[in-house]
Design an enzyme around this catalytic site. Structure first.
Site, PDB file in Angstrom:
ATOM      1  N   TYR A  88      -4.011   2.675   0.064  1.00  0.00           N
ATOM      2  CA  TYR A  88      -4.456   1.989  -1.146  1.00  0.00           C
ATOM      3  C   TYR A  88      -3.304   1.157  -1.703  1.00  0.00           C
ATOM      4  CZ  TYR A  88      -8.041   5.712  -1.357  1.00  0.00           C
ATOM      5  OH  TYR A  88      -9.052   6.588  -1.082  1.00  0.00           O
ATOM      6  N   THR A 107       0.822  -1.219   0.000  1.00  0.00           N
ATOM      7  CA  THR A 107       0.000   0.000   0.000  1.00  0.00           C
ATOM      8  C   THR A 107       0.855   1.268   0.000  1.00  0.00           C
ATOM      9  OG1 THR A 107      -0.179   0.035   2.419  1.00  0.00           O
ATOM     10  CG2 THR A 107      -1.873  -1.176   1.206  1.00  0.00           C
ATOM     11  N   ASP A 108       0.203   2.363  -0.398  1.00  0.00           N
ATOM     12  CA  ASP A 108       0.862   3.663  -0.387  1.00  0.00           C
ATOM     13  C   ASP A 108       0.452   4.440   0.865  1.00  0.00           C
ATOM     14  OD1 ASP A 108      -1.721   4.616  -0.889  1.00  0.00           O
ATOM     15  OD2 ASP A 108      -1.335   5.019  -3.008  1.00  0.00           O
ATOM     16  N   GLN A 109       0.795   5.701   0.925  1.00  0.00           N
ATOM     17  CA  GLN A 109       0.523   6.530   2.096  1.00  0.00           C
ATOM     18  C   GLN A 109      -0.972   6.677   2.376  1.00  0.00           C
ATOM     19  OE1 GLN A 109       2.561  10.241   1.898  1.00  0.00           O
ATOM     20  NE2 GLN A 109       1.865  10.928   3.894  1.00  0.00           N
TER      21      GLN A 109
END
Length: 137
Positions: free
Chosen positions: A21, A16-18
């Site tokens: 997601y 996931t990203d920040q």
């Protein structure tokens, strides 16, 4: 048409990203998981094909993001081969979460390439034999 579902692919925190997601680049990895497992379900293995001197590099990759996958989701990857391979093979994908919501659709085109010369070649006969029952000729 040949199709196969790979179920219960857990989204890891590292995927996931920040925003929480799944990072968009990871969908290509999910596609690879899907196509390797789909071929394995036919008892056709990438490693054996490569050991026989045929590689299968990605020629084109497309994705459409409908909704984000999130940390800890359980993904199902539906893989389809709309046509019997020639010197190219097209894989189509749908990725759903555990609620059966459509998250992503995509398509990759791969080519068959001889390891020794780097030239394109036809799909291995063993793969065509395993796929041919799924197609009307």
């Amino acid at each position: 048409m040949f199709s196969y579902e790979v179920k219960n692919i857990r989204v890891r925190y590292a995927d996931t990203d920040q925003m929480g997601y799944v990072y968009y680049g990871n969908y290509a990895r999910y596609y690879e998981i899907g196509r390797v497992e789909a071929l394995r379900s036919l008892d056709f293995h990438y490693k054996a094909m490569e050991d026989a001197g045929v590689l299968m590099p990605v020629y084109e990759n497309r994705s459409r993001y409908h909704q984000p996958a999130r940390y800890d989701d359980l993904l199902t990857i539906l893989v389809r081969l709309p046509k019997l391979p020639t010197a190219r093979v097209v894989f189509e994908y749908e990725i759903h979460n555990q609620k059966e919501e459509l998250l992503n659709t995509g398509e990759t085109t791969l080519v068959f390439q001889r390891r020794d010369t780097g030239r394109l070649c036809q799909a291995p006969e063993g793969l065509l034999e395993k796929l041919s029952p799924y197609y009307h000729q």
